[in-house]
Design an enzyme around this catalytic site. Structure first.
Site, mmCIF file in Angstrom:
data_model
loop_
_atom_site.group_PDB
_atom_site.id
_atom_site.type_symbol
_atom_site.label_atom_id
_atom_site.label_comp_id
_atom_site.label_asym_id
_atom_site.label_seq_id
_atom_site.Cartn_x
_atom_site.Cartn_y
_atom_site.Cartn_z
ATOM 1 N N ASP A 117 0.866 -1.168 0.000
ATOM 2 C CA ASP A 117 0.000 0.000 0.000
ATOM 3 C C ASP A 117 0.901 1.216 0.000
ATOM 4 O OD1 ASP A 117 -2.925 0.651 0.118
ATOM 5 O OD2 ASP A 117 -2.198 1.975 1.696
ATOM 6 N N SER A 118 0.551 2.187 -0.804
ATOM 7 C CA SER A 118 1.444 3.330 -0.951
ATOM 8 C C SER A 118 0.644 4.588 -1.221
ATOM 9 C CB SER A 118 2.435 3.072 -2.086
ATOM 10 O OG SER A 118 1.768 2.555 -3.218
HETATM 11 P P1 ITT Z 1 -3.872 -1.924 -5.270
HETATM 12 O O1 ITT Z 1 -4.676 -1.496 -4.063
HETATM 13 O O2 ITT Z 1 -4.567 -2.942 -6.115
HETATM 14 O O3 ITT Z 1 -2.472 -2.309 -4.909
HETATM 15 P P2 ITT Z 1 -3.930 0.906 -5.911
HETATM 16 O O4 ITT Z 1 -3.480 1.722 -7.085
HETATM 17 O O5 ITT Z 1 -5.339 1.134 -5.413
HETATM 18 O O6 ITT Z 1 -3.722 -0.657 -6.263
HETATM 19 P P3 ITT Z 1 -2.916 1.941 -3.428
HETATM 20 O O7 ITT Z 1 -4.229 1.821 -2.753
HETATM 21 O O8 ITT Z 1 -1.687 1.521 -2.680
HETATM 22 O O9 ITT Z 1 -2.893 1.079 -4.763
HETATM 23 O O10 ITT Z 1 -2.762 3.428 -3.929
HETATM 24 C C1 ITT Z 1 -1.517 3.897 -4.296
HETATM 25 C C2 ITT Z 1 -1.669 5.179 -5.112
HETATM 26 O O11 ITT Z 1 -0.612 6.068 -4.739
HETATM 27 C C3 ITT Z 1 -1.461 4.868 -6.584
HETATM 28 O O12 ITT Z 1 -2.685 4.597 -7.238
HETATM 29 C C4 ITT Z 1 -0.791 6.142 -7.064
HETATM 30 O O13 ITT Z 1 -1.758 7.100 -7.336
HETATM 31 C C5 ITT Z 1 0.035 6.576 -5.860
HETATM 32 N N1 ITT Z 1 1.393 6.001 -5.924
HETATM 33 C C6 ITT Z 1 1.943 5.071 -5.096
HETATM 34 N N2 ITT Z 1 3.183 4.750 -5.490
HETATM 35 C C7 ITT Z 1 3.414 5.468 -6.592
HETATM 36 C C8 ITT Z 1 4.501 5.552 -7.469
HETATM 37 O O14 ITT Z 1 5.593 4.813 -7.325
HETATM 38 N N3 ITT Z 1 4.400 6.388 -8.495
HETATM 39 C C9 ITT Z 1 3.305 7.140 -8.672
HETATM 40 N N4 ITT Z 1 2.226 7.116 -7.917
HETATM 41 C C10 ITT Z 1 2.272 6.279 -6.861
#
Ligand code: ITT
Length: 202
Positions: free
Chosen positions: A70-71
């Site tokens: 999660d990020s």
């Molecule tokens: P999953 O839950 O299926 O893993 P998600 O895209 O919903 O996919 P997250 O809930 O962790 O994942 O949301 C992370 C968001 O943060 C991601 O959609 C991006 O908008 C941003 N993000 C995280 N890491 C990033 C990166 O390396 N580069 C650019 N944006 C990033």
């Protein structure tokens, strides 16, 4: 261990994590390879909690070792937003495009030195016995007023790395993989994985 399942549907994450796992003899699968994976409600208040939820839910569902990530982006001028809501910042069905538009708009008129931000990543590792551990990484940057470059995903075209004077949208993947929040968390995850392989003999 021959296979590691990554509990994400985000193609950008799969690409980066699969690339980081390339030196190891492990087949990488993601939720994009499963026909109807369960929905995971990401209602945790921290990246750690949401990462653990993803890893545990998918490990219970598949019985396999799972990496959950999660990020998100914390922008200082916005009091740490969008944070755990980064993926759905603009609206519940957000796209990268709309999220970036909203961030540009929210920061319009904010001076360069006040546009500081960081990406954060939490990686959780679980198997059929439950959660093994969660590790974290972060990466500091500055939010630009306009998109620069088309590499990466999410907020990368707006995430400027002072050391390179370029955004992650402009930098090649090889550089992002040495600097990013996810790469830092992944290096810590590797230590967990090594220990897991020794202890379980898998
Ligand atoms: P999953 O839950 O299926 O893993 P998600 O895209 O919903 O996919 P997250 O809930 O962790 O994942 O949301 C992370 C968001 O943060 C991601 O959609 C991006 O908008 C941003 N993000 C995280 N890491 C990033 C990166 O390396 N580069 C650019 N944006 C990033």
């Amino acid at each position: 261990m021959k296979e590691l399942l990554i509990a994400t549907k985000n193609k950008g994450k799969v690409r980066e994590l699969a690339d980081l796992l390339k030196p190891f003899d492990i087949k990488v699968l993601s939720l994009l390879d499963l026909s109807s994976p369960p929905d995971i409600v990401e209602d945790g208040e921290t990246f750690r909690v949401n990462a653990a939820k993803k890893a545990v839910a998918i490990s219970i569902y598949t019985g396999k070792p799972v990496l959950g990530e999660d990020s998100g982006l914390e922008v200082d001028a916005l009091g740490g937003k969008p944070g755990v809501y980064s993926a759905r910042y603009s609206d519940p069905g957000a796209t990268d495009e709309r999220n970036n538009d909203k961030l540009i708009q929210e920061l319009s008129g904010v001076a360069w030195e006040k546009r500081t931000a960081r990406y954060r990543s939490a990686i959780a590792f679980a198997d059929d016995d439950g959660l093994i551990d969660v590790v974290e990484g972060s990466c500091e940057g500055i939010i630009t007023a306009e998109r620069r470059g088309t590499n990466g995903f999410g907020y990368d075209p707006l995430f400027y790395i002072p050391q390179y004077q370029k955004t992650f949208g402009e930098l090649p993947l090889e550089i992002k993989q040495t600097l990013s929040h996810r790469a830092e968390a992944f290096r810590k995850f590797l230590k967990l994985l090594e220990k897991y392989l020794v202890v379980t003999g898998r």
